[in-house]
Design a protein around this motif. Structure first.
Motif, PDB file in Angstrom:
ATOM      1  N   SER A   2       0.970  -1.037  -0.038  1.00  0.00           N
ATOM      2  CA  SER A   2       0.107   0.065   0.082  1.00  0.00           C
ATOM      3  C   SER A   2       1.005   1.196   0.152  1.00  0.00           C
ATOM      4  O   SER A   2       0.505   2.296  -0.703  1.00  0.00           O
ATOM      5  CB  SER A   2      -0.820   0.168   1.352  1.00  0.00           C
ATOM      6  N   ILE A   3       1.831   1.358   0.736  1.00  0.00           N
ATOM      7  CA  ILE A   3       2.872   2.391   0.955  1.00  0.00           C
ATOM      8  C   ILE A   3       3.586   2.476  -0.560  1.00  0.00           C
ATOM      9  O   ILE A   3       3.575   3.551  -1.059  1.00  0.00           O
ATOM     10  CB  ILE A   3       3.658   2.200   1.923  1.00  0.00           C
ATOM     11  N   THR A   4       3.907   1.466  -1.139  1.00  0.00           N
ATOM     12  CA  THR A   4       4.536   1.609  -2.261  1.00  0.00           C
ATOM     13  C   THR A   4       3.727   2.223  -3.529  1.00  0.00           C
ATOM     14  O   THR A   4       3.990   3.014  -4.271  1.00  0.00           O
ATOM     15  CB  THR A   4       5.309   0.300  -2.765  1.00  0.00           C
ATOM     16  N   ALA A   5       2.516   1.700  -3.224  1.00  0.00           N
ATOM     17  CA  ALA A   5       1.316   2.216  -4.607  1.00  0.00           C
ATOM     18  C   ALA A   5       1.055   3.706  -4.051  1.00  0.00           C
ATOM     19  O   ALA A   5       1.226   4.542  -5.280  1.00  0.00           O
ATOM     20  CB  ALA A   5       0.217   1.635  -4.052  1.00  0.00           C
ATOM     21  N   ARG A   6       1.222   4.131  -2.943  1.00  0.00           N
ATOM     22  CA  ARG A   6       0.933   5.515  -2.674  1.00  0.00           C
ATOM     23  C   ARG A   6       2.158   6.408  -2.979  1.00  0.00           C
ATOM     24  O   ARG A   6       2.251   7.477  -3.505  1.00  0.00           O
ATOM     25  CB  ARG A   6       0.821   5.842  -1.061  1.00  0.00           C
ATOM     26  N   LEU A   7       3.486   5.800  -2.836  1.00  0.00           N
ATOM     27  CA  LEU A   7       4.606   6.508  -3.399  1.00  0.00           C
ATOM     28  C   LEU A   7       4.500   6.632  -5.038  1.00  0.00           C
ATOM     29  O   LEU A   7       5.104   7.688  -5.344  1.00  0.00           O
ATOM     30  CB  LEU A   7       5.825   5.514  -2.976  1.00  0.00           C
ATOM     31  N   ASN A   8       4.179   5.518  -5.470  1.00  0.00           N
ATOM     32  CA  ASN A   8       4.301   5.600  -6.975  1.00  0.00           C
ATOM     33  C   ASN A   8       3.176   6.713  -7.404  1.00  0.00           C
ATOM     34  O   ASN A   8       3.463   7.462  -8.569  1.00  0.00           O
ATOM     35  CB  ASN A   8       4.000   4.169  -7.640  1.00  0.00           C
ATOM     36  N   ASP A   9       2.033   6.711  -6.977  1.00  0.00           N
ATOM     37  CA  ASP A   9       1.036   7.735  -7.284  1.00  0.00           C
ATOM     38  C   ASP A   9       1.561   9.241  -7.064  1.00  0.00           C
ATOM     39  O   ASP A   9       1.524  10.078  -7.854  1.00  0.00           O
ATOM     40  CB  ASP A   9      -0.130   7.539  -6.590  1.00  0.00           C
ATOM     41  N   TYR A  10       2.556   9.393  -6.000  1.00  0.00           N
ATOM     42  CA  TYR A  10       2.807  10.791  -5.580  1.00  0.00           C
ATOM     43  C   TYR A  10       3.823  11.002  -6.284  1.00  0.00           C
ATOM     44  O   TYR A  10       3.985  12.257  -6.926  1.00  0.00           O
ATOM     45  CB  TYR A  10       3.504  10.486  -4.103  1.00  0.00           C
ATOM     46  N   GLU A  11       4.882  10.165  -6.776  1.00  0.00           N
ATOM     47  CA  GLU A  11       6.108  10.559  -7.701  1.00  0.00           C
ATOM     48  C   GLU A  11       5.464  10.796  -9.070  1.00  0.00           C
ATOM     49  O   GLU A  11       6.099  11.686  -9.913  1.00  0.00           O
ATOM     50  CB  GLU A  11       7.124   9.158  -7.577  1.00  0.00           C
ATOM     51  N   GLN A  12       4.289  10.666  -9.351  1.00  0.00           N
ATOM     52  CA  GLN A  12       4.070  10.824 -10.857  1.00  0.00           C
ATOM     53  C   GLN A  12       3.463  12.087 -10.697  1.00  0.00           C
ATOM     54  O   GLN A  12       3.389  12.807 -11.965  1.00  0.00           O
ATOM     55  CB  GLN A  12       2.746   9.887 -11.223  1.00  0.00           C
ATOM     56  N   GLN A  13       3.184  12.659  -9.737  1.00  0.00           N
ATOM     57  CA  GLN A  13       2.476  13.937  -9.560  1.00  0.00           C
ATOM     58  C   GLN A  13       3.600  15.056  -8.908  1.00  0.00           C
ATOM     59  O   GLN A  13       3.253  16.445  -8.961  1.00  0.00           O
ATOM     60  CB  GLN A  13       1.261  14.235  -8.515  1.00  0.00           C
ATOM     61  N   MET A  14       4.890  14.674  -8.724  1.00  0.00           N
ATOM     62  CA  MET A  14       6.007  15.414  -8.249  1.00  0.00           C
ATOM     63  C   MET A  14       6.349  16.483  -9.570  1.00  0.00           C
ATOM     64  O   MET A  14       6.156  16.023 -10.519  1.00  0.00           O
ATOM     65  CB  MET A  14       7.184  14.666  -7.761  1.00  0.00           C
TER      66      MET A  14
END
Length: 222
Positions: free
Chosen positions: A67-79
């Motif tokens: 779950s944390i990895t998925a949240r991080l991946n989503d976050y990095e796409q918006q950075m």
């Protein structure tokens, strides 16, 4: 070494001014899962995701990793992937003097795809880009920088490493390379014992100035 043939750059906090954004993300994660450890997001700076998980999200929190990895991946796409001040001119002056350049990052390919979308000319700045998929061992092990030197067909003592994290600085030192520390994540005083030169950014830094700082006067360029 009185001259250098290759410049090897970590990514976050060295090429891009992304550390404040990661602090926001990990601050939220750490407050959620480790409220008993305030400021944990600062302690884990410079560590790989595997290292963070092994130390802080194993045992009863193991099931939360996906779950944390998925949240991080989503976050990095918006950075936002904005260059550290003076970075692009520095790359230009290095190439003008025949210095090869490479990114050596613990980031993975999905993260880099976000980088490429945000900075469409990114790949043209480097002779090689090495990601976590290219290494067997993570920083502070020197494996990544040794492999980068091999990729660029240079000797380790002909390379300069640009790093901001303690693990990255230790990795460059362990590889037998000259190390430049960026005070974007940690203070100048904190990184000084692990680096040959400390910089806040690259503004006004040229090949000649860098060469003088490292190998001649050891004094700041005006």
């Amino acid at each position: 070494m009185d001259k250098f043939k290759a410049a090897l750059f970590d990514l976050d906090g060295v090429v891009f001014d992304t550390e404040p954004q990661y602090t926001v993300f990990w601050g939220g994660i750490c407050r959620q899962y480790h409220p008993e450890h305030p400021g944990l997001e600062y302690e884990i700076k410079g560590q790989t995701l595997t290292q963070i998980y092994d130390r802080w999200f194993s045992g009863p929190l193991l099931s939360e990793q996906d779950s944390i990895t998925a949240r991080l991946n989503d976050y990095e796409q918006q950075m936002h992937y904005d260059y550290i001040a003076g970075f692009e001119p520095l790359i230009a002056t290095l190439h003008h003097h025949g210095v090869k350049t490479a990114v050596v990052t613990s980031s993975n390919i999905p993260k880099m795809e976000s980088v490429y979308r945000y900075q469409t000319g990114f790949c043209s700045l480097f002779d090689a880009i090495l990601t976590s998929e290219d290494f067997e061992r993570s920083k502070p092990d020197p494996d990544c920088y040794i492999k980068a030197a091999q990729r660029l067909e240079t000797e380790t003592d002909e390379c300069i490493v640009f790093e901001d994290s303690f693990n990255g600085l230790k990795s460059g030192r362990a590889a037998g390379m000259t190390v430049v520390g960026l005070a974007t994540t940690n203070t100048v005083e904190a990184i000084k014992p692990l680096s040959d030169l400390q910089l806040k950014d690259y503004d006004g830094l040229t090949f000649e100035c860098l060469e003088a700082l490292l190998f001649q006067s050891k004094e700041k360029c005006g």
